[in-house]
Design a protein around this motif. Structure first.
Motif, mmCIF file in Angstrom:
data_model
loop_
_atom_site.group_PDB
_atom_site.id
_atom_site.type_symbol
_atom_site.label_atom_id
_atom_site.label_comp_id
_atom_site.label_asym_id
_atom_site.label_seq_id
_atom_site.Cartn_x
_atom_site.Cartn_y
_atom_site.Cartn_z
ATOM 1 N N SER A 194 0.825 -1.214 0.000
ATOM 2 C CA SER A 194 0.000 0.000 0.000
ATOM 3 C C SER A 194 0.859 1.263 0.000
ATOM 4 O O SER A 194 0.366 2.351 -0.337
ATOM 5 C CB SER A 194 -0.943 0.001 1.205
ATOM 6 N N ILE A 195 2.125 1.130 0.379
ATOM 7 C CA ILE A 195 3.043 2.277 0.318
ATOM 8 C C ILE A 195 3.109 2.812 -1.102
ATOM 9 O O ILE A 195 3.123 4.028 -1.338
ATOM 10 C CB ILE A 195 4.450 1.867 0.801
ATOM 11 N N ILE A 196 3.125 1.894 -2.074
ATOM 12 C CA ILE A 196 3.226 2.297 -3.475
ATOM 13 C C ILE A 196 1.944 2.988 -3.927
ATOM 14 O O ILE A 196 1.977 4.044 -4.565
ATOM 15 C CB ILE A 196 3.523 1.070 -4.360
ATOM 16 N N SER A 197 0.788 2.398 -3.578
ATOM 17 C CA SER A 197 -0.482 3.001 -4.006
ATOM 18 C C SER A 197 -0.691 4.362 -3.348
ATOM 19 O O SER A 197 -1.218 5.292 -3.977
ATOM 20 C CB SER A 197 -1.647 2.068 -3.691
ATOM 21 N N LYS A 198 -0.287 4.502 -2.089
ATOM 22 C CA LYS A 198 -0.424 5.791 -1.412
ATOM 23 C C LYS A 198 0.515 6.830 -2.022
ATOM 24 O O LYS A 198 0.211 8.023 -2.022
ATOM 25 C CB LYS A 198 -0.159 5.629 0.081
ATOM 26 N N SER A 199 1.645 6.358 -2.547
ATOM 27 C CA SER A 199 2.562 7.273 -3.221
ATOM 28 C C SER A 199 1.953 7.776 -4.520
ATOM 29 O O SER A 199 2.063 8.966 -4.854
ATOM 30 C CB SER A 199 3.886 6.553 -3.509
ATOM 31 N N PHE A 200 1.322 6.877 -5.265
ATOM 32 C CA PHE A 200 0.616 7.298 -6.476
ATOM 33 C C PHE A 200 -0.498 8.277 -6.120
ATOM 34 O O PHE A 200 -0.709 9.277 -6.814
ATOM 35 C CB PHE A 200 0.039 6.073 -7.200
ATOM 36 N N SER A 201 -1.213 7.988 -5.026
ATOM 37 C CA SER A 201 -2.306 8.855 -4.604
ATOM 38 C C SER A 201 -1.798 10.251 -4.244
ATOM 39 O O SER A 201 -2.462 11.254 -4.527
ATOM 40 C CB SER A 201 -3.026 8.243 -3.397
ATOM 41 N N ALA A 202 -0.619 10.292 -3.602
ATOM 42 C CA ALA A 202 -0.033 11.585 -3.220
ATOM 43 C C ALA A 202 0.256 12.437 -4.446
ATOM 44 O O ALA A 202 0.111 13.668 -4.412
ATOM 45 C CB ALA A 202 1.247 11.360 -2.417
ATOM 46 N N PHE A 203 0.669 11.799 -5.537
ATOM 47 C CA PHE A 203 0.910 12.539 -6.782
ATOM 48 C C PHE A 203 -0.407 12.905 -7.461
ATOM 49 O O PHE A 203 -0.573 14.011 -7.983
ATOM 50 C CB PHE A 203 1.759 11.700 -7.738
ATOM 51 N N LEU A 204 -1.369 11.971 -7.436
ATOM 52 C CA LEU A 204 -2.620 12.168 -8.157
ATOM 53 C C LEU A 204 -3.502 13.252 -7.545
ATOM 54 O O LEU A 204 -4.223 13.949 -8.264
ATOM 55 C CB LEU A 204 -3.407 10.853 -8.213
ATOM 56 N N LEU A 205 -3.483 13.373 -6.201
ATOM 57 C CA LEU A 205 -4.403 14.299 -5.539
ATOM 58 C C LEU A 205 -4.286 15.728 -6.066
ATOM 59 O O LEU A 205 -5.302 16.315 -6.471
ATOM 60 C CB LEU A 205 -4.203 14.253 -4.019
ATOM 61 N N PRO A 206 -3.088 16.335 -6.093
ATOM 62 C CA PRO A 206 -3.008 17.688 -6.659
ATOM 63 C C PRO A 206 -3.297 17.716 -8.157
ATOM 64 O O PRO A 206 -3.866 18.671 -8.674
ATOM 65 C CB PRO A 206 -1.568 18.125 -6.353
#
Length: 452
Positions: free
Chosen positions: A264-276
């Protein structure tokens, strides 16, 4: 498109790197802590950090809301950042006053509350530090300072827990209180660096702006409720297993869940980029759809290819503690985390579009059903495998419903439905028919190169 593709991979890789490093640090620090301080000390140490993580909810959605607001109103980004810091100060003041009340209570009432006060002191200071971290992270995220976020996440979430454990090698007389204080100091040092970066890049400016406040009115309650539900889901199964099946069962159940959960570290990293990215007014959903491709096609194939190696990996890491139940649970949780990671990407879309309430409707509808079945299985002394299949089925249902809600914005939606179902079938084959399991991997490989 190529620029966005490269940007997504580059920034997501940067954000994922600390998580990957943290896996190796944890593999080193956990046995050190157990051997030098004992399992009881380690258990209390982890419980403190587990309780502390709940303080993220005290941030009241400011962190994610500031990242969204900055990208909704890019010309007002400095004013919005100042607004976020101000609100965080108000929340911190309330927490401080609550701590002061406990201290006065300890002095007035003639009870031995000293140990409780010391625990509260560490917890409240850690909570204040944590809510500032979430706010600062949101400011950096909104301004796309992904390298800084990457390093500081490693320091705050990984080093702050692992370094005190590793220090036991040099001083095995360190008490639980000493270890917690060292951990809190590392966390404080990380937010000090964050503030220095924010100030150095001139990312905030004094203002009476109310832009963030309007966003918080619409979105804060949903972000906070979603965070509470996620943490509740993560805790309740382990609590019931401990209560009905005992601490040994909890250990057997938690080891594979923690190991696979690192994905989930990887998916949360993608989410961190996607949110903005998804919060901007002009959205083409390219990065969003590409992220789904990674978590529905590429990562599942890698995981299934690793299935035959699981016994060797687990046996090497756990030694005498390894058993077949841990191996089987690891396979089940591996597929569960695929659905969970995909859900992280989908939930980010809800957050960015300020429609998180749609996701929460799913959660609230499913929760009583899930909790009822979970209580029935734990109370009825059913096996850990049966309980883990319930967790898997819950994640499967959630990802299908979330995909359906966003089907107008997702390419290849029918393919994702089919793939989700096929993961369950392939998992079943891995338990019951080895030959068909290997044959099914060919289907996943062919699907990876399919353009449909």
């Amino acid at each position: 498109m190529k620029i966005k593709f490269k940007s997504l991979l580059r920034n997501s890789s940067i954000l994922s790197a600390p998580g990957i490093i943290s896996i190796f640090i944890s593999l080193i620090s956990i046995p050190i802590h157990l051997n030098y301080a004992g399992p009881e000390n380690y258990g209390n140490y982890i419980i403190f950090h587990f309780i502390l993580i709940f303080s993220i909810n005290f941030n009241l959605g400011i962190g994610k809301s500031v990242a969204i607001s900055i990208n909704n109103f890019s010309k007002k980004r400095k004013e919005i950042s100042y607004e976020a810091i101000n609100y965080t100060l108000y929340i911190s003041l309330i927490i401080f006053l609550l701590l002061l009340f406990i201290y006065i209570l300890e002095k007035i009432i003639d009870f031995n509350l000293l140990s409780f006060y010391e625990f509260s002191l560490h917890l409240f200071i850690g909570s204040i530090i944590t809510i500032f971290f979430i706010t600062f992270e949101g400011i950096l995220q909104g301004n796309r300072k992904f390298k800084s976020i990457s390093i500081l996440n490693l320091l705050f979430f990984s080093f702050s827990i692992s370094i005190p454990s590793i220090l036991l090698i040099y001083n095995n007389e360190l008490s639980l209180q000493n270890l917690i204080l060292i951990s809190i100091f590392i966390k404080f040092f990380s937010i000090f660096i964050m503030f220095f970066i924010i100030k150095n890049y001139d990312l905030f400016k004094k203002s009476n702006s109310k832009i963030l406040l309007e966003n918080l009115k619409n979105n804060s309650k949903w972000i906070t409720l979603n965070s509470l539900l996620v943490q509740f889901y993560d805790l309740f199964d382990k609590y019931l297993i401990k209560f009905f099946l005992g601490p040994i069962a909890v250990a057997t159940y938690s080891i594979p869940q923690q190991l696979t959960g690192k994905l989930s570290i990887i998916s949360k990293s993608f989410s961190a980029f996607l949110l903005p990215d998804l919060s901007q007014k002009k959205i083409d959903n390219y990065s969003f759809n590409f992220s789904l491709e990674i978590f529905m096609r590429i990562i599942p194939l890698i995981i299934f290819l690793l299935f035959p190696l699981y016994p060797f990996i687990l046996n090497f890491w756990l030694g005498n503690s390894y058993n077949d139940t841990i191996y089987e649970l690891t396979k089940i949780f591996s597929i569960s985390v695929i659905f969970s990671c995909t859900s992280h990407i989908l939930v980010t879309k809800f957050e960015a579009s300020k429609t998180l309430y749609r996701n929460l409707r799913i959660e609230f509808f499913l929760m009583p059903i899930f909790l009822g079945f979970l209580f029935f299985l734990a109370n009825g002394n059913y096996s850990l495998l049966q309980i883990s299949f319930l967790i898997l089925f819950k994640e499967f249902i959630l990802v299908l419903v979330r995909l359906n809600f966003l089907k107008q914005e997702i390419k290849k939606i029918k393919s994702y439905y089919l793939l989700s179902l096929s993961f369950l079938v392939i998992l079943y084959l891995s338990f019951n028919n080895e030959n068909l399991f290997y044959f099914s991997l060919i289907f996943l490989i062919l699907n990876l190169f399919s353009k449909k």
